[in-house]
Motif scaffolding. Structure first.
Motif, short mmCIF file in Angstrom:
data_model
loop_
_atom_site.label_atom_id
_atom_site.label_comp_id
_atom_site.label_asym_id
_atom_site.label_seq_id
_atom_site.Cartn_x
_atom_site.Cartn_y
_atom_site.Cartn_z
N MET A 47 0.85 -1.19 0.00
CA MET A 47 0.00 0.00 0.00
C MET A 47 0.88 1.24 0.00
SD MET A 47 -2.42 -1.68 2.88
CE MET A 47 -1.04 -2.76 3.28
N LYS A 119 2.61 0.17 -9.59
CA LYS A 119 1.65 -0.84 -10.04
C LYS A 119 2.32 -2.20 -10.13
CE LYS A 119 2.21 -0.10 -15.06
NZ LYS A 119 1.55 0.42 -16.28
N SER A 376 -9.10 -7.93 -6.67
CA SER A 376 -9.56 -6.55 -6.84
C SER A 376 -10.59 -6.14 -5.80
CB SER A 376 -10.14 -6.35 -8.24
OG SER A 376 -11.32 -7.13 -8.42
N ASP A 381 -7.22 -1.40 -1.21
CA ASP A 381 -7.26 -0.02 -1.70
C ASP A 381 -8.06 0.89 -0.76
OD1 ASP A 381 -9.51 -1.60 -2.44
OD2 ASP A 381 -10.13 -0.07 -3.86
N GLU A 382 -8.61 0.31 0.32
CA GLU A 382 -9.38 1.08 1.30
C GLU A 382 -8.67 1.16 2.65
OE1 GLU A 382 -12.53 2.42 0.82
OE2 GLU A 382 -12.57 1.83 -1.29
N LYS A 389 -6.80 6.84 2.51
CA LYS A 389 -6.73 5.64 1.66
C LYS A 389 -5.47 5.67 0.81
CE LYS A 389 -11.77 5.24 1.34
NZ LYS A 389 -12.94 5.25 0.42
N TYR A 392 -2.39 3.35 -4.17
CA TYR A 392 -2.58 1.99 -4.68
C TYR A 392 -2.47 1.04 -3.50
CZ TYR A 392 -1.73 -2.63 -6.51
OH TYR A 392 -1.82 -3.99 -6.74
N GLY A 393 -3.35 0.05 -3.46
CA GLY A 393 -3.28 -0.99 -2.45
C GLY A 393 -3.70 -2.30 -3.06
N ARG A 409 -7.26 -4.01 -8.39
CA ARG A 409 -7.96 -2.74 -8.63
C ARG A 409 -6.91 -1.64 -8.80
NH1 ARG A 409 -12.99 -1.29 -4.92
NH2 ARG A 409 -13.69 -3.14 -6.04
N TYR A 410 -7.13 -0.78 -9.82
CA TYR A 410 -6.11 0.23 -10.11
C TYR A 410 -6.75 1.46 -10.76
CZ TYR A 410 -1.60 2.12 -11.70
OH TYR A 410 -0.51 2.91 -11.89
N ASP A 417 -10.91 4.31 -13.08
CA ASP A 417 -10.84 3.12 -12.24
C ASP A 417 -11.05 1.88 -13.09
OD1 ASP A 417 -10.42 4.32 -9.70
OD2 ASP A 417 -12.52 4.93 -9.65
#
Length: 461
Positions: A47, A119, A376, A381-382, A389, A392-393, A409-410, A417
């Motif tokens: 993250m 990424k 994803s 990402d949260e 937040k 990127y996570g 998820r990216y 998104d």
């Protein structure tokens, strides 16, 4: 011209981080899904956080380290060690409180400097998650490694590696969420951890009603089964609104709605089959990892942090994906949907019995098959430790294998998104894969994907 500055991370000496309070010393059983041979490995998540002016006086290293120690009171088996059970094929957890590994680090880069390197597969993974010597074994080693890296901009990076035998992606996300809540002064995690590994253990489960399930993901063999893992290149493919619209257009008219996961997975399966130039009569497969927390008792659904994933394979002759018969995309999607629909509560019981009866075999990892995991929706990402937040996570390496892919998820540089899928293939195959994928994601309706290239046609004759 000035030379570009090298990315440098300074690591402090790794430390063992123990639970903040005394925890029970006991031996705990793992489920029959936990200790199957295919999960005897480590998984990593990462993250990236921007600087938060409101948190300027607080050190992320200190805050997360203290919160980890508190979380380990609730998740105390993670501070233990894996040991052999009644026989060498069965694992257990010695909850001895020895602790997890924690690394404090500082970088000379800002989040802006990192750019697209965040990424997956992360370009600086070895620097952002220091591989402590002797820590990556399965037996007798720390079950988790956490590194928190300060960036010069005031941002930070949190990277986590965990022994897959103890938990899956959703279980790890549950633990990390608890760390975030405790870092923000919660008195306890909002979701209380549930061990209950007997819920996925054959000796505690009623026998399956049906005993005729097939498990192709454990038995598909190709005469060209080996891909040299040391000679791979990687590319990450982004599936945003435009790309998904293009893929949906490749389906025949009046086709029923299909899920994003199924469409992306089918597209990659087809492109991979074409890129590796399979003969028409060869068998190829995609193996889907399915979360089964909703396929059993309530205890699996709320708080269970063990491995609660089974696999189901979609199998086809290569000619159907090469485009020699009908619409390959519609065909591949239907096979994937059918494979996923097989996974019922009875199927889960059957898989558990199969694993125990067959020595907990690993999944087939061959040229002819690819395992797909949807990461994803895990929620990395949260994750909020008090700084907001992450930019990127999610997955750090994206599988790093020619026989596995993950959906992450990216948000791309245009603010769209979508889903990012890292793909690993030999150089020549990657070039062909990119060409085929461009056809799938081209909005121009004149792009025709059903007609394979001349080289592929030759391979089918």
């Amino acid at each position: 011209m000035a030379r570009k500055q090298a990315f440098v991370v300074s690591h402090k000496e790794p430390q063992l981080l123990v639970p903040a309070k005394p925890t029970p010393h006991e031996i705990k059983e793992l489920s029959d899904i936990d200790d199957q041979k295919g999960l005897r490995l480590h998984i990593s998540m990462i993250m990236f956080y921007r600087a938060n002016p409101l948190m300027k006086a607080r050190d992320p290293v200190e805050a997360i380290r203290d919160a980890l120690a508190e979380a380990l009171v609730w998740y105390y088996p993670l501070a233990g060690r894996i040991i052999h059970g009644i026989n060498e094929d069965k694992f257990m957890v010695d909850c001895n409180g020895e602790g997890i590994l924690f690394v404090e680090a500082d970088s000379n880069f800002s989040l802006e400097d990192l750019g697209d390197a965040i990424k997956p597969p992360c370009l600086y993974s070895k620097e952002l998650l220091y591989q402590v010597s002797g820590s990556d074994g399965i037996l007798g080693c720390p079950l988790m490694l956490v590194q928190v890296t300060r960036l010069i901009c005031g941002g930070s990076v949190v990277a986590i590696r965990v022994n897959h035998v103890l938990t899956d992606g959703l279980g790890l996300a549950q633990f990390v969420k608890a760390v975030g809540e405790l870092a923000q002064d919660a008195s306890s995690p909002s979701t209380k951890p549930v061990w209950r590994r007997e819920l996925l253990t054959a000796k505690h489960l009623p026998p399956p009603l049906q005993t005729t399930y097939d498990y192709p993901e454990y038995g598909i063999v190709s005469h060209k089964s080996i891909i040299d893992q040391d000679k791979l290149v990687s590319r990450s493919f982004f599936f945003g609104p435009k790309e998904m619209k293009a893929i949906r257009r490749k389906l025949p008219p009046q086709t029923k709605p299909r899920s994003k996961f199924d469409l992306i997975t089918a597209s990659i399966w087809i492109c991979r089959t074409r890129a590796l130039e399979f003969d028409a009569d060869e068998t190829v497969a995609v193996i889907c990892a399915i979360n089964v927390r909703d396929k059993g008792p309530p205890e699996l659904r709320d708080g269970y942090y063990g491995n609660a994933v089974v696999t189901s394979g979609a199998v086809a002759k290569a000619r159907r994906l090469l485009g020699l018969l009908g619409s390959p995309l519609e065909y591949a999607v239907e096979l994937i949907e059918k494979a996923k629909s097989r996974v019922t509560e009875d199927y889960v019981r059957s898989v558990v019995n199969f694993l125990v009866s067959n020595g907990r075999p690993p999944l087939l990892r061959s040229r002819s098959s690819i395992a797909v995991t949807d990461l994803s929706r895990l929620g990395f990402d949260e994750m909020d430790f008090g700084w907001g937040k992450p930019v990127y996570g999610g997955t750090m390496d994206g599988g790093a294998s020619a026989t596995a892919i993950t959906h992450a998820r990216y948000r791309n540089s245009d603010g769209e998104d979508g889903v990012l899928v890292p793909v690993f293939l030999p150089p020549a195959a990657m070039k062909k894969f990119e060409e085929e994928m461009k056809k799938f994601t081209a909005l121009d309706p004149r792009e025709v994907i059903e007609i394979p290239s001349k080289s592929l046609l030759k391979s089918t004759l």
